[in-house]
Structure formats: structure tokens, C-alpha cells
Design an enzyme around this catalytic site. Structure first.
Site, PDB file in Angstrom:
ATOM      1  N   HIS A 170       0.860  -1.186   0.000  1.00  0.00           N
ATOM      2  CA  HIS A 170       0.000   0.000   0.000  1.00  0.00           C
ATOM      3  C   HIS A 170       0.897   1.237   0.000  1.00  0.00           C
ATOM      4  O   HIS A 170       2.118   1.122   0.111  1.00  0.00           O
ATOM      5  CB  HIS A 170      -0.884   0.030   1.251  1.00  0.00           C
ATOM      6  CG  HIS A 170      -1.793  -1.155   1.395  1.00  0.00           C
ATOM      7  ND1 HIS A 170      -2.963  -1.290   0.697  1.00  0.00           N
ATOM      8  CD2 HIS A 170      -1.699  -2.270   2.162  1.00  0.00           C
ATOM      9  CE1 HIS A 170      -3.556  -2.430   1.032  1.00  0.00           C
ATOM     10  NE2 HIS A 170      -2.806  -3.049   1.920  1.00  0.00           N
TER      11      HIS A 170
ATOM     12  N   ASP B 289      -1.381   8.839  -0.282  1.00  0.00           N
ATOM     13  CA  ASP B 289      -1.403  10.123  -0.987  1.00  0.00           C
ATOM     14  C   ASP B 289      -2.184  11.074  -0.088  1.00  0.00           C
ATOM     15  O   ASP B 289      -3.387  10.902   0.099  1.00  0.00           O
ATOM     16  CB  ASP B 289      -2.090   9.935  -2.347  1.00  0.00           C
ATOM     17  CG  ASP B 289      -2.442  11.256  -3.042  1.00  0.00           C
ATOM     18  OD1 ASP B 289      -2.290  12.339  -2.431  1.00  0.00           O
ATOM     19  OD2 ASP B 289      -2.896  11.198  -4.201  1.00  0.00           O
TER      20      ASP B 289
ATOM     21  N   HIS C  34      -3.599  14.751   0.442  1.00  0.00           N
ATOM     22  CA  HIS C  34      -3.886  15.945  -0.355  1.00  0.00           C
ATOM     23  C   HIS C  34      -3.286  17.205   0.267  1.00  0.00           C
ATOM     24  O   HIS C  34      -3.264  18.251  -0.353  1.00  0.00           O
ATOM     25  CB  HIS C  34      -5.393  16.102  -0.550  1.00  0.00           C
ATOM     26  CG  HIS C  34      -5.991  15.028  -1.410  1.00  0.00           C
ATOM     27  ND1 HIS C  34      -7.328  14.962  -1.705  1.00  0.00           N
ATOM     28  CD2 HIS C  34      -5.433  13.965  -2.054  1.00  0.00           C
ATOM     29  CE1 HIS C  34      -7.579  13.917  -2.474  1.00  0.00           C
ATOM     30  NE2 HIS C  34      -6.439  13.280  -2.690  1.00  0.00           N
TER      31      HIS C  34
ATOM     32  N   HIS D 219      -5.511   9.108   1.154  1.00  0.00           N
ATOM     33  CA  HIS D 219      -6.004   7.813   0.687  1.00  0.00           C
ATOM     34  C   HIS D 219      -4.856   6.980   0.151  1.00  0.00           C
ATOM     35  O   HIS D 219      -3.770   7.497  -0.128  1.00  0.00           O
ATOM     36  CB  HIS D 219      -7.081   7.992  -0.395  1.00  0.00           C
ATOM     37  CG  HIS D 219      -6.597   8.688  -1.628  1.00  0.00           C
ATOM     38  ND1 HIS D 219      -6.008   8.005  -2.691  1.00  0.00           N
ATOM     39  CD2 HIS D 219      -6.589  10.004  -1.974  1.00  0.00           C
ATOM     40  CE1 HIS D 219      -5.681   8.888  -3.629  1.00  0.00           C
ATOM     41  NE2 HIS D 219      -6.001  10.102  -3.219  1.00  0.00           N
ATOM     42  N   CYS D 220      -5.104   5.695  -0.001  1.00  0.00           N
ATOM     43  CA  CYS D 220      -4.115   4.821  -0.620  1.00  0.00           C
ATOM     44  C   CYS D 220      -4.157   5.063  -2.126  1.00  0.00           C
ATOM     45  O   CYS D 220      -5.211   5.346  -2.688  1.00  0.00           O
ATOM     46  CB  CYS D 220      -4.420   3.364  -0.306  1.00  0.00           C
ATOM     47  SG  CYS D 220      -3.208   2.220  -0.977  1.00  0.00           S
TER      48      CYS D 220
ATOM     49  N   HIS E 247      -8.453  -0.045  -3.731  1.00  0.00           N
ATOM     50  CA  HIS E 247      -7.885   0.229  -2.399  1.00  0.00           C
ATOM     51  C   HIS E 247      -8.743   1.251  -1.652  1.00  0.00           C
ATOM     52  O   HIS E 247      -8.974   1.119  -0.453  1.00  0.00           O
ATOM     53  CB  HIS E 247      -6.436   0.724  -2.524  1.00  0.00           C
ATOM     54  CG  HIS E 247      -5.466  -0.392  -2.794  1.00  0.00           C
ATOM     55  ND1 HIS E 247      -4.539  -0.810  -1.870  1.00  0.00           N
ATOM     56  CD2 HIS E 247      -5.313  -1.187  -3.884  1.00  0.00           C
ATOM     57  CE1 HIS E 247      -3.830  -1.806  -2.379  1.00  0.00           C
ATOM     58  NE2 HIS E 247      -4.275  -2.057  -3.611  1.00  0.00           N
TER      59      HIS E 247
ATOM     60  N   MET F 231      -9.607   2.633   2.376  1.00  0.00           N
ATOM     61  CA  MET F 231      -8.311   3.282   2.623  1.00  0.00           C
ATOM     62  C   MET F 231      -8.368   4.791   2.382  1.00  0.00           C
ATOM     63  O   MET F 231      -7.890   5.304   1.358  1.00  0.00           O
ATOM     64  CB  MET F 231      -7.213   2.636   1.780  1.00  0.00           C
ATOM     65  CG  MET F 231      -7.019   1.172   2.154  1.00  0.00           C
ATOM     66  SD  MET F 231      -5.463   0.489   1.559  1.00  0.00           S
ATOM     67  CE  MET F 231      -4.307   1.086   2.791  1.00  0.00           C
TER      68      MET F 231
ATOM     69  N   HIS G  36     -26.154  16.889   4.617  1.00  0.00           N
ATOM     70  CA  HIS G  36     -27.255  17.661   5.200  1.00  0.00           C
ATOM     71  C   HIS G  36     -27.536  17.149   6.601  1.00  0.00           C
ATOM     72  O   HIS G  36     -27.408  15.961   6.859  1.00  0.00           O
ATOM     73  CB  HIS G  36     -28.490  17.466   4.289  1.00  0.00           C
ATOM     74  CG  HIS G  36     -29.741  18.105   4.796  1.00  0.00           C
ATOM     75  ND1 HIS G  36     -30.013  19.437   4.629  1.00  0.00           N
ATOM     76  CD2 HIS G  36     -30.813  17.587   5.458  1.00  0.00           C
ATOM     77  CE1 HIS G  36     -31.201  19.722   5.166  1.00  0.00           C
ATOM     78  NE2 HIS G  36     -31.698  18.611   5.679  1.00  0.00           N
TER      79      HIS G  36
ATOM     80  N   GLU H 160     -22.167  31.048   4.811  1.00  0.00           N
ATOM     81  CA  GLU H 160     -22.997  31.055   6.011  1.00  0.00           C
ATOM     82  C   GLU H 160     -24.430  30.697   5.668  1.00  0.00           C
ATOM     83  O   GLU H 160     -24.890  30.948   4.558  1.00  0.00           O
ATOM     84  CB  GLU H 160     -22.951  32.451   6.661  1.00  0.00           C
ATOM     85  CG  GLU H 160     -21.565  32.783   7.197  1.00  0.00           C
ATOM     86  CD  GLU H 160     -21.495  34.141   7.872  1.00  0.00           C
ATOM     87  OE1 GLU H 160     -20.691  34.280   8.792  1.00  0.00           O
ATOM     88  OE2 GLU H 160     -22.247  35.049   7.465  1.00  0.00           O
TER      89      GLU H 160
ATOM     90  N   THR I  19     -27.471  22.404   2.705  1.00  0.00           N
ATOM     91  CA  THR I  19     -26.849  21.173   2.215  1.00  0.00           C
ATOM     92  C   THR I  19     -25.559  21.576   1.538  1.00  0.00           C
ATOM     93  O   THR I  19     -25.553  22.530   0.752  1.00  0.00           O
ATOM     94  CB  THR I  19     -27.766  20.481   1.180  1.00  0.00           C
ATOM     95  OG1 THR I  19     -29.015  20.177   1.809  1.00  0.00           O
ATOM     96  CG2 THR I  19     -27.164  19.201   0.646  1.00  0.00           C
TER      97      THR I  19
ATOM     98  N   HIS J 268     -28.129  13.686   1.193  1.00  0.00           N
ATOM     99  CA  HIS J 268     -29.492  13.997   0.766  1.00  0.00           C
ATOM    100  C   HIS J 268     -29.834  13.430  -0.611  1.00  0.00           C
ATOM    101  O   HIS J 268     -30.934  13.654  -1.129  1.00  0.00           O
ATOM    102  CB  HIS J 268     -29.758  15.507   0.838  1.00  0.00           C
ATOM    103  CG  HIS J 268     -31.162  15.852   1.229  1.00  0.00           C
ATOM    104  ND1 HIS J 268     -32.256  15.491   0.468  1.00  0.00           N
ATOM    105  CD2 HIS J 268     -31.661  16.489   2.314  1.00  0.00           C
ATOM    106  CE1 HIS J 268     -33.355  15.928   1.057  1.00  0.00           C
ATOM    107  NE2 HIS J 268     -33.022  16.528   2.176  1.00  0.00           N
TER     108      HIS J 268
HETATM  109 CU    CU Z   1      -3.785   0.263  -0.387  1.00  0.00          CU
END
Ligand code: CU
Length: 479
Positions: free
Chosen positions: A116, A119, A121, A156-157, A165, A170, A262, A281, A285, A311
Site C-alpha cells: 500500500h 497520498d 492531499h 487515501h491509498c 484500495h 483506505m 445535510h 454562512e 446542504t 441527501h
Molecule cells: Cu492500499
């Protein structure tokens, strides 16, 4: 962010007059923020989040995360092998501040079967760290990055097949707080949506393998918050008190579906759109893209159970995307007056999704083998089909739905009870001395399922312990 701008503008004015002597240095380029000493990051399992960063300076932050492949439950009786960051879906929550130098240790447990990586962000760099973190079972990889941009980010993987994955669980969230931290609130929780694809249909019992074709088609069997149906309902609900401000860190791991997030009965006072600086503000949703996040905040003014949903509503009531926030405290009739029933919005489950076949129902696949199984399967059906009206302890709802607990009407005649579940019931009845005049619809359940659910009801809440068999149900059916 507002506070950063304020500090910046004050700093500019002061320095223009040549009298800027603040101890606090303001860094316009977050890359230049120096780190002071090191500390081990506190990681938490959902729905909890680590302590806020507050006023702490940027540090070298050691994150140790272990990948675990482990079997768990998607919903009652449905097993699934989840691939996890830290043993949970979503993975452990990571809380940093801008300017931290994160030293990330990614460990792949020796019992795991696959390599595995991760990543994030929040990383500025190739693959968000994926290229440096590809790790085989029984190995550990270390890489470092500096958090340049405040915000709420998905990790995430990213090992091929990437979609698979992610689909197996993951993903998780990493928060990068601004200098000085986010404003302090009363309650913070971590919620992340994900879609799951199984060989069997929704609700089909047993260990369910991942279905690649359904995933490619984005035809999810389950859409859930925090890794399984019911992860945040009933006793697992998140909580708050009237008067408190609640902040939800909401992510969407996907892999396929966008969330229309929501909260029924609440309005978001603030939404950090897509987890960034822009604050909207008074929002009903908010969209959370796959691989994206949002921070939502709201003040809770009245007590009750508030239901969190995607929703795209069939996902909520039929595929699991439903969570609960239970708020305790004083009623405020200026804001809301009226009766509230805890649990009225419960998943309807797969039981009613079947269209009737020629003989009315689809027979269930594996019959219960003994009394214990009858009780277990019966409880599942009860929670999906009966709970909303008759309530968790069979107490019913006064003036609306009769009790099933210690019910003279139920205990007097088992064949009548079977007939009502099979064919529905209208008109006045008297239960334990109280008159009820509501409608019970015909239930689309198999004979086996009716036997199980009635056995569950008869063997709970001081009823007379009748055991109902599918033969008894068929007898009434064929009368
Ligand atoms: Cu993985």
C-alpha cells in the site's frame, strides 16, 4: 483566516511607523515558518479528533500510522475485509498546523497481504507522498513534508488498482490548522462518507467480496458514514448539549459518489467550503466531492435527535448514509414547538426494496438454523422494518402505534399476529386497555423472515415466548 489578515494588516501599519516589535513573527510565506522541537502526533479513531493546535508553534511532527487489513461488518450479518489506515474506516485523524514539518512513518503490518502507500492531499510533492511511501507487508517507509496550506484534506491509498484500495476503506482526513488555530468550539467530530460494492445485494449475509464491476459502474450497495451502517446511530450517535457549537470535519472518501451532506433540522451557520478558507454562512446542504472535505459548524438550540444524511436520499434510507446527533437540554418553544420522536428516520433497509413476485415475496436465502439465529435474524428485520413505529423496546408511540411489549393483543393470538404481518391491519384495536386506530401496511417479508421477527418480538419485553416457525406462517398464508 480573518484573524491572520487582521494580524497582517496591523503588522503592516506598525512596521510602516517603524515600531513593529511584536515577539510574534508573521510569515507571509508558510514555507519559511521555522519549526521548534519535535512532538509525536496524537492520532484518533473516528468520530473523535485530536486536541486543537491552539497557539502552539510549528514543530517537527512525527506521525506513525499502521496499515491493517481486517475483517469487519458492513451491516448486521454482512462481513467485509476492510483495508485500513490505523484499523478504522475512515483512517486515523491527523491534526497539524501550517508550517509543521511532518515526518510520516507508514507501517504495513506483516500479516497484511498487499503493498500500500499514502497520498495526502495536504502534501505539496509528487503523488502527495505516494511515490515515497509504497510499502510492502512487514515494512515501514518514512518521508517528510511541510504543511504549506491550511485546510481540511483527504488522504487515501494510491496503490493500483487505486479505486479498489479506496473502495475497501483506505481513506481518512488530515487537518492543517492556520497559525493560532481554528476558533475553539464546544464539540468536534470526524465523519467521513464512503461507498461500498459487494458481490451480494444490500443486506445479503455472509462474507461479501468486493465487486469490481459494480464499482466501475458506481452502483453502490452501501453508502455509509464511518465505515458501516449504524456506525453513528443509536448508542453510537454523536452528542451535544443545547447551547453548544458543534463543528463537524466531514470528508468523502468515495471512491465513486459525491455527497450532498445535510443535517435534518439544522442549518449550518458556517461551512468552510471544500475544506478551504472560503466560509459560506446559513447553508442547508453542502456538496462534498469524492476526495474532498468540508468543515461545517452550527449552534444547537433545541434538544432532539438530528439526522445526518447524504441527501441523495435513497442512499440515506436504503444504503446506510445516515448518522445521528443527539442533543440534550431544555426545550425552547420560541424556536421549536411540537412533539419529537427519537428514531423516526431509520434506515428502511433492504427488506422493503423487493418488488413483490407472483406469490408476493422473495424467499430468503439461508434459513435460521436454531433459536439463537432466529432471534438474531429477527432482530435485524425488526430494526429495519418495525422499529420506526413500534420503537426499540417495543413500547410503541402513544396514540399512534400500539406497543408490542407485554401486549395482551399480541399474546392472545399468534395466528392473528401472523395474519397482520402478512396482510396488514386497519381499523380500531384495543391493546392493554388503550384504543389505537392506525394503519399497518402489509410487510413484504418471506415466511421465514416473518417467523424470525415474530419470534424475536414474542421472546422479548415480557411477552409469552412463543416460537413462530415458517410452517405456522405458511398455514395462515394458505388459509
Ligand atoms: Cu492500499
Amino acid at each position: 483566516m480573518k484573524s491572520i489578515l487582521k494580524i497582517l494588516s496591523i503588522a503592516l501599519i506598525l512596521s510602516a511607523y517603524g515600531c513593529f516589535k511584536s515577539k510574534k513573527k508573521v510569515h507571509t510565506n508558510t514555507e519559511d515558518i521555522p519549526v521548534h522541537r519535535e512532538m509525536k502526533a496524537e492520532l484518533t479513531s473516528p468520530p473523535n479528533v485530536p486536541r486543537p493546535v491552539g497557539e502552539r508553534k510549528a514543530k517537527k511532527l512525527i506521525v506513525e500510522m499502521e496499515i491493517l487489513e481486517k475483517e469487519g461488518e458492513l451491516t448486521d450479518g454482512v462481513r467485509y475485509v476492510f483495508w485500513t489506515f490505523g484499523g478504522t474506516v475512515p483512517g486515523s485523524f491527523i491534526r497539524t498546523r501550517v508550517g509543521d514539518e511532518v515526518e510520516f512513518h507508514l507501517q504495513n503490518h506483516p500479516d497484511n497481504k498487499l503493498p500500500h502507500n499514502i497520498d495526502l492531499h495536504a502534501v505539496t510533492g509528487p503523488g502527495g507522498g505516494a511515490e515515497s511511501s509504497f510499502v510492502a507487508p512487514g515494512h515501514e517507509k518514512v518521508f517528510s513534508f511541510k504543511t504549506l496550506n491550511p485546510g481540511l484534506y483527504v488522504y487515501h491509498c494510491a496503490t493500483a488498482p487505486v479505486g479498489m484500495h479506496i473502495a475497501n476503506g483506505m481513506y481518512g482526513l488530515i487537518l492543517v490548522e492556520p497559525d493560532g488555530g481554528l476558533p475553539i468550539v464546544d464539540k468536534e467530530y470526524y465523519i467521513m462518507q464512503g461507498d461500498f460494492y459487494t458481490k451480494g445485494a444490500n443486506g445479503e449475509r455472509g462474507l461479501q467480496p468486493f465487486d469490481m464491476q459494480k464499482a466501475v459502474d458506481e452502483n453502490a450497495d452501501y453508502v455509509v458514514f464511518n465505515g458501516n451502517v449504524g456506525a453513528l446511530t443509536g448508542d453510537n450517535a454523536i452528542t451535544a448539549k443545547v447551547g453548544e457549537t458543534v463543528r463537524l470535519f466531514v470528508g468523502n472518501g468515495g471512491p465513486g459518489l459525491v455527497s450532498s451532506f445535510h443535517v435534518i433540522g439544522e442549518i449550518f451557520d458556517k461551512v468552510h467550503i471544500e475544506g478551504g478558507d472560503l466560509i459560506n454562512e446559513n447553508v442547508q446542504t453542502t456538496m462534498i466531492p469524492a476526495g474532498g472535505a468540508a468543515i461545517v459548524e452550527f449552534h444547537v438550540n433545541v434538544p432532539g435527535t438530528f439526522i445526518l444524511v447524504d441527501h441523495s436520499i435513497f442512499r440515506a434510507f436504503n444504503k446506510g448514509a445516515l448518522a445521528m446527533l443527539k442533543v440534550e437540554g431544555e426545550e425552547n418553544e420560541n424556536i421549536y414547538t411540537g412533539e419529537q420522536y427519537d428514531g423516526i428516520y431509520l434506515p428502511e433497509g433492504p427488506g422493503i426494496q423487493e418488488m413483490p413476485t407472483t406469490d408476493g415475496v422473495v424467499e430468503s436465502e439461508i434459513p435460521a438454523q436454531n433459536f439463537e439465529e432466529q432471534m438474531k435474524f429477527g432482530k435485524q428485520i425488526y430494526m429495519q422494518t418495525c422499529f420506526a413505529c413500534h420503537q426499540a423496546e417495543g413500547q410503541g408511540i402513544p396514540n399512534a402505534f400500539p406497543p408490542l411489549a407485554n401486549s395482551d393483543y399480541l399474546n392472545a393470538d399468534v395466528n392473528r399476529a401472523i395474519d397482520i404481518v402478512l396482510n396488514g391491519k386497519t381499523g380500531e384495536i384495543t391493546v392493554n386497555g388503550q384504543k389505537y386506530n392506525s394503519v399497518m401496511t402489509r410487510q413484504m417479508l418471506s415466511s421465514e423472515e416473518i417467523a424470525n421477527v415474530l419470534t424475536y418480538v414474542y421472546n422479548n419485553w415480557d411477552n409469552n415466548k412463543t416460537v413462530v416457525t415458517s410452517e405456522m406462517v405458511n398455514k395462515v398464508k394458505n388459509k
